[in-house]
Every structure is written in C-alpha cells, then in structure tokens.
Design an enzyme around this catalytic site. Structure first.
Site, mmCIF file in Angstrom:
data_model
loop_
_atom_site.group_PDB
_atom_site.id
_atom_site.type_symbol
_atom_site.label_atom_id
_atom_site.label_comp_id
_atom_site.label_asym_id
_atom_site.label_seq_id
_atom_site.Cartn_x
_atom_site.Cartn_y
_atom_site.Cartn_z
ATOM 1 N N LYS A 82 0.824 -1.211 0.000
ATOM 2 C CA LYS A 82 0.000 0.000 0.000
ATOM 3 C C LYS A 82 0.859 1.264 0.000
ATOM 4 C CE LYS A 82 -0.814 0.546 4.988
ATOM 5 N NZ LYS A 82 -1.860 0.678 6.025
ATOM 6 N N ASP A 83 2.174 1.136 0.308
ATOM 7 C CA ASP A 83 3.074 2.288 0.281
ATOM 8 C C ASP A 83 3.605 2.596 -1.113
ATOM 9 O OD1 ASP A 83 2.786 2.450 3.009
ATOM 10 O OD2 ASP A 83 4.762 1.628 3.484
ATOM 11 N N ARG A 135 -8.309 8.428 4.096
ATOM 12 C CA ARG A 135 -9.265 7.374 3.706
ATOM 13 C C ARG A 135 -10.055 6.888 4.910
ATOM 14 N NH1 ARG A 135 -8.893 2.203 4.857
ATOM 15 N NH2 ARG A 135 -6.730 2.410 5.505
ATOM 16 N N ARG A 136 -9.339 6.608 6.001
ATOM 17 C CA ARG A 136 -10.034 6.143 7.200
ATOM 18 C C ARG A 136 -10.926 7.232 7.781
ATOM 19 N NH1 ARG A 136 -4.511 3.386 9.171
ATOM 20 N NH2 ARG A 136 -4.858 1.249 8.430
ATOM 21 N N ARG A 157 0.591 10.419 13.769
ATOM 22 C CA ARG A 157 1.683 9.757 13.071
ATOM 23 C C ARG A 157 2.383 8.854 14.043
ATOM 24 N NH1 ARG A 157 5.523 11.562 8.955
ATOM 25 N NH2 ARG A 157 5.948 9.370 9.285
ATOM 26 N N ARG A 163 1.198 4.789 18.315
ATOM 27 C CA ARG A 163 -0.240 4.961 18.076
ATOM 28 C C ARG A 163 -1.071 4.299 19.166
ATOM 29 N NH1 ARG A 163 -1.261 5.595 11.686
ATOM 30 N NH2 ARG A 163 0.763 6.466 11.150
ATOM 31 N N CYS A 254 -1.017 8.206 -2.820
ATOM 32 C CA CYS A 254 -1.186 7.292 -1.692
ATOM 33 C C CYS A 254 -1.914 7.934 -0.516
ATOM 34 C CB CYS A 254 0.174 6.790 -1.199
ATOM 35 S SG CYS A 254 1.123 5.889 -2.424
#
Length: 329
Positions: A82-83, A135-136, A157, A163, A254
């Site tokens: 996904k990166d 997106r989230r 971040r 997190r 991205c």
C-alpha cells in the site's frame, strides 16, 4: 564459497518493516539456499514528523529503498504494497507479491470498546479516534453520521507502539490500524474490533507485501526476479493489481481518501469470480462515492488493470474527482 555471498534485503528500520522483511528473508533463504542479510535503510517518511498527506503520501517510504536498489547497495527490497506509488519504474520489477494477510482495518480502543459503544461512554458523547489516513477519516466519519453517532477523527503519526500509546495514555479513545501490521508483529490480540470492509474499505494493496528487485539483476547466471517469483501468489497479485489500477485511474496519490478491495468469491473450493469495491470520500464523511463491480477472476494483469479502470471511470462519473484532495505529485 562464492555462491554463498548473502543476498542483501533492503528494509525500513521500523519494528513492523523488520518483522515482515525477516519473514521474507527466511522464505528466500529456503527457496535459494543462500543466506539473506537485512540492510536497514532510513527513508524520508521515517524521519519527517509532518503528516503524510503533506509530504507526498506513503510513497515517501519507498524512494530510499529504490535508490539503494538502483545503486546496487541491496539486491532486493520488501515494501508494504500500500506504500508503493502506482507508477512502476522501468528498471525495477515487482518480482513477487506473496499471499496477502487480512486486508481489514482494526480498532484498538480503551476498555475493549467498539465503534458502536465508544461514543456512549466518552466524554461529552464524542469519541476521539486517531488515524493518519484521510481514507479512514472519510469512512469513519461517514459511518458515524449514518449511525447517528458523534466521533472526532484526530490526525496522528508514528509507529504501532506510538499509536497504541495514545490510547493507553488516555489521550485518545481509540486508534485505527491495519490488521496485517498487528498480526505480523504478534499483537493482533490488542485489536478490540475488526472493521468490516462494508463499513471501512482498506487502502489499495493493504495487507500485501511487494518484493522488488532490478529487472536485469543476475545471481550466478539466473535472474533474481525469476527466483523470487516462486514466492508470488497469483490470486493476491490479480486482486491488488485491480485495486491499484483503480487508484491510478483516479489519478490519486497514496494519501488520497481512496479505499479499494478485490475479493475472490468462491463456490466451494473453486474461486469463480472477483468483486472489486472502491470508495472515495471527503474527509469529514459528508460525501462518499462508493461502487462495486463483479466479474470473472482476471486471467492476466491486463484484465485486472482493465477492471480497476472501469470501476474508476464509473466513480469519476459519480463525482469522485471532486473528492480526491491530494493528487499524485
């Protein structure tokens, strides 16, 4: 012996990157009989403290690894798929995309809570949920609005420890992470809820790894790409190819609020069809364009690309372009 020179695997330094690269190193060693050493590489995305959307999206984690490949400092690299930017450099090849981990997102919330129960037990009835992903944010806010609940999405971040620490320290009520990442470092038990893809579609390629090398690299007369290709999972490859084709056709970077997931649908033990779902939304969740298409499992990369492009065209017709925010740089 000359044929025992270690293959050099380039990886980011994070705990997650080291864990998934270590798993690939073991598989490559078993495949080739060659020792594999990890070469730790620091990327701009690892040292910058800016939000990803401001510094070019998750592609900032990739360029230093690709530079190391091109300068022959490493033999191959492992990326979180996904990166990867959707444009593939001519002199590099995605030699293998191994079988995918769970592509879904998960919630890590205080007190074992879920999305449904968080707001009711939060101060002022508003749950504070951390994520660095537009997106989230778009999908979480849309989900909350549709259920009459109030949440506040907070941009964060950091690595997984950082997190999750926001929750254990009481700064946030919950964070949203990729299930695959928690699984690969042995911490999936900390998830309090798996988020159904009907509510939150993952990032294109989420849960999959990409093994990349120079297209012309030879190891004792054998193309390294051909050796690494033994680790490729064809079903995962066509699924993520369709997802990334959709992302590319939307001309999105991205960091854009785009989710996509290609499901392989089985009749008993036989995979018969593939369903591709895509979503684009405004980060406040007020507007979502969400569509899907189902058809035969693509038999080639070209067919998978066409499927993604077709769904992207439908989404653009429905107004997706105006919701993109970040465009590819």
């Amino acid at each position: 012996m000359s044929d025992q020179r270690p293959l050099r695997l380039g990886t980011r330094r994070s705990k997650l990157a080291m864990a998934q690269s270590g798993q690939v190193a073991q598989a490559v060693h078993q495949l080739t009989g060659r020792p594999v050493e990890l070469v730790e590489i620091t990327t701009y995305g690892d040292v910058s403290r800016e939000h990803l959307a401001q510094i070019g999206g998750t592609g900032v984690f990739v360029s230093a690894l690709r530079d190391a490949l091109l300068s022959h400092e490493i033999d191959f690299a492992v990326h979180s798929l996904k990166d990867l930017p959707t444009a593939q450099p001519d002199d590099l090849v995605l030699a293998a995309i191994p079988a995918r981990e769970d592509p879904r997102d998960v919630l890590v919330a205080r007190d074992g809570l879920t999305l449904e129960t968080l707001p009711a037990s939060s101060r002022n009835g508003v749950a504070r949920i951390g994520t660095g992903s537009p997106r989230r944010m778009a999908q979480l806010n849309a989900w909350a609005r549709s259920h009459g609940l109030e949440i506040e999405t907070v941009p964060i971040r950091g690595n997984i420890d950082t997190r999750v620490g926001f929750v254990t320290d009481g700064e946030l009520d919950a964070v949203v992470l990729a299930a695959a990442g928690l699984t690969r470092i042995g911490r999936i038990g900390e998830a309090t809820q798996f988020l159904d893809a009907d509510a939150v579609l993952p990032a294109p390629g989420q849960g999959a790894l990409a093994i990349e090398c120079l297209a012309e690299h030879q190891v004792h007369g054998t193309a390294l790409a051909a050796q690494l290709a033994e680790l490729d999972d064809p079903y995962t490859r066509v699924a993520v190819t369709a997802e990334r084709s959709l992302l590319a056709a939307l001309e999105a970077g991205c960091s854009a609020p785009v989710g996509a997931l290609a499901d392989l649908l089985a009749d008993g033990q036989i995979v018969t069809e593939m369903r591709l779902r895509g979503v684009v939304g405004s980060t406040d969740g007020t507007t979502l364009v969400q569509l899907s298409t189902t058809g035969p499992v693509p038999s080639s990369s070209e067919e998978a690309v066409a499927l993604g492009r077709e769904l992207a065209a439908e989404m653009l017709d429905k107004g997706a372009a105006g919701l993109m925010g970040e465009r590819a740089l």
